[in-house]
Design an enzyme around this catalytic site. Structure first.
Site, mmCIF file in Angstrom:
data_model
loop_
_atom_site.group_PDB
_atom_site.id
_atom_site.type_symbol
_atom_site.label_atom_id
_atom_site.label_comp_id
_atom_site.label_asym_id
_atom_site.label_seq_id
_atom_site.Cartn_x
_atom_site.Cartn_y
_atom_site.Cartn_z
ATOM 1 C CG HIS A 1 -4.041 0.217 4.958
ATOM 2 N ND1 HIS A 1 -3.393 -0.474 3.960
ATOM 3 C CD2 HIS A 1 -5.210 0.657 4.430
ATOM 4 C CE1 HIS A 1 -4.148 -0.444 2.854
ATOM 5 N NE2 HIS A 1 -5.253 0.240 3.127
ATOM 6 C CB CYS B 1 -0.970 0.001 1.160
ATOM 7 S SG CYS B 1 -0.197 -0.256 2.756
#
Lengths: 103, 529
Positions: free
Chosen positions: B483, B169
């Site tokens: 994240h 990510c």
């Protein structure tokens, strides 16, 4: 009030001197080009172009002159110039005048 | 309004040619030399009323200037039967019999030629605007390919989710930010990358080019960036593997590899490391000015270093600000100039009193930038040899923006690594949609110190220093695991949240309320080169 016409004459002279300086140095052409690009960038040119097309379509290409078109679009054209563009031009003119020692 | 000249102009051209027009054009409309400009400045006045405005026209038949608005040129045309006149502001030809301006191909060519020459003579050959006219070949191509892709308000072209290939990510969010950088998109979509090592498959710029084509192809399916990941692993080994990585580190590494691969193509890369003109440097490189003032003699030593992003401290203490230099080898060869007289505005009186103020934790991007550009006392343990008085002295150091990049990337240092502890700072830092960088520019900041006088600023402020937000990278989680997601701007003011494969539309306020990690701003106005 007595000195009012006198001041008017002086203002006109000042305007003429400034214009002369702007032309002589080429600054007027630079300013015109700057204005042109700024107006293109902000969409002014496209807006006015669209409006011109509409006016020409309404009156018919054969019956319209540049003078008619100018008279028709000038108020709108002036009103549509963004303040930021006016401010920037004013700024440039001020800077230019500040650099001229003999005005 | 005639598009093909008029009989009156044609007969004039037949008897006298185009020379009278060319003379007027090059002496009084677009002057090509200082002498001509001087003559124009003094002689271009109405022969009747002496004014210089009022749409001045020149008679094409004889030497006469008259203004149009006050009908002096019309009167002349009537009394002398000189029916053609040239507008002195734009060079258009007026026919008083037809009652309108007329267009003639020969004269238009002359006008364009003279105009270009005149522009060159006052040094604006690059700035001159010419509307696009398709060449023969382009007309052919347009005819052969009649299908046009029109981007409408609700078009989703440019939006594509990216598969997470195992903790990637950090890469996906940067790819989203880069693919939504307007100038970079224009560069790649207009196929500007000419690769020298086309078949090697090793060029990251080529991969970016393919990626842009993928993103803007109109497909809506998820894209799998495996080729990009592989290239990143090959060229930036420290990012290889399936561990979590820092998005900022990836961003800088990506720019570095792209910049190196661009260099291969413009050939003269080794001649001057400070003036690379690759697309990455054109878009992302700014110049940071560092002024070190000696407290003894007030001599100022100035250096200017290139930067790709600005890292901003968030903690309460006075930690030294840093800017990531784009290349360790270039920072050694940075320009150094030494001014020979001290700057009074930056003397010890003003700066030390400012420094004694308690430094609180910043709560906004502007706070961070103010702190970044604040004069900093280097203290007695960090004495520097002054170039002017040749002795080791205490000094103050101030960083300011010398040259603004087209895309400004701000890195909010949310991850704190010190020898005692590692932690994430999750404070909310507000950031504006529109940012004016004027207060942090070298000329303004050096003169005004911390005195934030708005009226003063007005004089320095131009639209050239204004920016608009176009992408924000966010980090959710702790320093050890988390994240990354990214907000990108599409069209003029639509915002989308990209969370790997999932893309959702959001309101601008959601973006501005988010805990930003990397903030990407794009200049509002571009200068012509």
């Amino acid at each position: 009030m007595a000195d009012y016409p006198d001041r008017k004459v002086r203002d006109a002279q000042m305007r003429a001197t400034i214009n002369q300086k702007l032309v002589e140095t080429g600054e007027k052409e630079r300013l015109k080009e700057l204005l042109r690009t700024k107006l293109i960038e902000c969409g002014w040119r496209d807006q006015l172009k669209a409006y011109c097309k509409e006016v020409v379509r309404q009156k018919g290409l054969e019956h319209i002159t540049v003078d008619d078109l100018v008279a028709e679009i000038t108020p709108k054209g002036r009103a549509l110039v963004p303040d930021s563009v006016k401010k920037e031009l004013l700024q440039r003119i001020r800077t230019f005048l500040a650099q001229q020692s003999n005005i | 309004m005639s598009l093909v000249g008029c009989p009156h102009l044609s007969s004039f051209k037949a008897s006298k040619g185009t020379r009278p027009y060319r003379i007027i054009q090059s002496y009084f409309v677009y002057c090509c030399s200082p002498e001509n400009r001087k003559r124009k400045a003094t002689a271009c006045l109405c022969h009747i009323c002496g004014s210089h405005g009022e749409r001045l026209h020149s008679c094409l038949h004889c030497v006469f200037f008259g203004c149009y608005s006050r009908k002096h040129i019309q009167d002349h045309a009537k009394s002398k039967r000189h029916h053609l006149a040239v507008d002195l502001s734009y060079g258009a030809v007026m026919c008083f019999i037809c009652g309108d301006y007329v267009y003639d191909r020969d004269l238009e060519y002359i006008a364009r030629e003279v105009k270009t020459k005149a522009a060159k003579s006052i040094g604006m050959k690059h700035a001159l605007y010419c509307p696009w006219e398709p060449t023969q070949r382009e007309v052919e191509l347009l005819r052969k390919n009649p299908k046009r892709r029109k981007i409408t308000e609700n078009s989703t072209i440019g939006l594509r989710g990216l598969i997470n290939l195992g903790n990637t990510c950090f890469m996906n969010c940067i790819v989203q930010a880069l693919t939504h950088t307007p100038l970079l998109r224009d560069f790649f979509l207009s196929d500007k990358h000419n690769c020298e090592q086309k078949r090697s498959g090793q060029c990251l710029v080529c991969e970016m080019s393919r990626l842009f084509q993928e993103f803007y192809s109109g497909l809506r399916s998820v894209h799998i960036p495996y080729r990009l990941l592989h290239l990143v692993w090959t060229h930036a080994r420290h990012l290889a593997g399936y561990e979590q990585q820092d998005a900022h580190e990836f961003f800088i590494a990506a720019l570095d590899v792209l910049h190196r691969h661009c260099k291969g193509m413009n050939g003269n890369a080794n001649t001057n490391p400070n003036h690379c003109n690759c697309i990455i440097d054109q878009i992302f490189t700014g110049g940071l000015q560092s002024d070190v003032t000696c407290q003894n003699c007030h001599g100022v030593s100035t250096t200017i270093d290139p930067f790709w992003d600005i890292s901003l401290d968030l903690g309460p203490s006075n930690i030294t600000p840093t800017a990531t230099s784009n290349n360790s080898s270039t920072s050694n060869s940075s320009l150094t100039t030494i001014s020979d007289h001290g700057n009074l505005f930056n003397g010890d009186i003003s700066s030390s009193s400012l420094l004694s103020q308690a430094i609180e934790s910043p709560t906004s991007l502007l706070d961070c930038l103010r702190r970044f550009t604040k004069p900093e006392h280097l203290g007695s343990h960090a004495k520097i040899k002054c170039c002017k008085c040749q002795s080791y002295q205490e000094s103050t150091k101030q960083l300011t923006m010398k040259k603004l990049p087209i895309v400004a990337c701000f890195h909010l240092k949310r991850f704190e690594h010190s020898n005692k502890f590692r932690k994430k700072i999750s404070t909310y830092i507000s950031f504006p949609n529109e940012l004016d960088m004027t207060p942090f520019m070298s000329p303004y900041r050096r003169q005004n110190g911390l005195n934030n006088n708005i009226q003063e600023m007005d004089i320095f402020s131009t639209s050239e220093n204004k920016y608009t937000l176009f992408a924000v990278v966010n980090h959710i989680g702790t320093i050890d695991s988390g994240h990354y997601t990214c907000f990108v701007r599409q069209h003029k003011d639509q915002w989308f949240r990209c969370d790997d494969a999932v893309i959702t539309k959001v309101a601008q306020q959601n973006v501005l309320d988010s805990e930003g990690y990397l903030l990407f701003y794009h200049k509002q106005v571009l200068e012509y080169e």
